[in-house]
Design a protein around this motif. Structure first.
Motif, PDB file in Angstrom:
ATOM      1  N   GLU A 225       0.826  -1.201   0.000  1.00  0.00           N
ATOM      2  CA  GLU A 225       0.000   0.000   0.000  1.00  0.00           C
ATOM      3  C   GLU A 225       0.866   1.258   0.000  1.00  0.00           C
ATOM      4  N   ARG A 229       1.182   4.112  -3.208  1.00  0.00           N
ATOM      5  CA  ARG A 229       0.961   5.554  -3.053  1.00  0.00           C
ATOM      6  C   ARG A 229       2.167   6.370  -3.503  1.00  0.00           C
ATOM      7  N   ASP A 264      -5.248   0.927   5.033  1.00  0.00           N
ATOM      8  CA  ASP A 264      -5.379   2.155   4.255  1.00  0.00           C
ATOM      9  C   ASP A 264      -5.581   3.373   5.160  1.00  0.00           C
TER      10      ASP A 264
END
Length: 272
Positions: A225, A229, A264
């Motif tokens: 994750e 990003r 998240d």
């Protein structure tokens, strides 16, 4: 693409990767399927059920879940009232019939099966059965995916037994879980499949268990994750996020009780 994405993005689910890829690939390559493909995905929240259904959709349709040939039903949103079950049955049959008439290779995803009213899902039984045509329509190219938390306790029970006996989770085979899982779901009044003819008539092709995720898998989720990003991976932050998760059973603290569900949101706290 399906195999590649699951290898890179799905962690701790060797059974899922193996069964889903074989089932979907085999079905798509079968020019004379006798019935639609029906997969039932079971496990705790955050273990990857929605993610896998998304990847399956993206491997078949250019627009993935946004394709007009992919149809998602959420039990608490689309079928909220027990007193309207007969109306829902009619609507569901009409919706499936209409969409398969437009596109034989339609995908139907039923989320929150454990919150669906008992008996409702049996209304789609004719569409999953071994009929060549129903009112001039063939359903044999369609795909049905069911997502449910029901059976998660049974899956955890098997995983814990392997762990306590010194065996790795990778030693677990589908045959160690699948039959017990289907029986557990069939007899669970809160499964949506309670005494369902779909199970009784063997119309679900695979009951696929999502194992509870361990600490190392949570760290893998966090790493991917962060990278997605565009941030540099900070090992200290990565470890802190994984440490903040809660784990069960209380004594051993082996499995994350939310899987990777809140990764998240935790990243938003640390990076934004």
């Amino acid at each position: 693409a399906l195999q590649d994405t699951l290898d890179k993005r799905l962690f701790g689910q060797h059974l899922v990767s193996k069964v889903v890829v074989k089932a979907v690939r085999g079905f798509l390559n079968n020019t004379n399927a006798k019935k639609p493909l029906a997969l039932s995905l079971h496990g705790w929240t955050g273990t990857g059920k929605n993610f896998v259904s998304k990847i399956v959709a993206e491997s078949i349709y250019k627009k993935g879940l946004q394709s007009k040939y992919v149809h998602q039903f959420v039990a608490t949103l689309h079928f909220p009232h027990a007193h309207s079950i007969n109306l829902y049955k009619d609507q569901l049959q009409s919706w499936i019939r209409g969409n398969v008439s437009i596109c034989p290779r339609s995908l139907f995803i039923f989320d929150e099966m454990d919150k669906m009213h008992a008996g409702l899902i049996d209304s789609i039984k004719p569409f999953l059965d071994y009929y060549e045509l129903l009112d001039g329509v063939s359903y044999r190219q369609a795909i049905f995916i069911f997502l449910s938390n029901a059976g998660a306790e049974k899956i955890t029970e098997v995983a814990l037994d392997f762990w306590r006996n010194g065996r790795t989770r990778e030693d677990i085979q589908l045959t160690d879980i699948q039959n017990a899982l289907s029986v557990s779901v069939f007899n669970n009044k809160n499964s949506g499949f309670w005494h369902s003819t779909l199970i009784d008539k063997n119309l679900i092709d695979y009951f696929i268990p999502f194992l509870p995720l361990e600490y190392k898998h949570v760290k893998m989720c966090v790493r991917v994750e962060i990278e997605s990003r565009g941030y540099a991976v900070d090992e200290d932050i990565l470890t802190r996020i994984a440490d903040e998760m809660t784990y069960f059973p209380r004594e051993e603290r082996i499995y994350s009780d939310k899987g990777c569900k809140t990764v998240d949101a935790k990243l938003d706290y640390y990076y934004d």
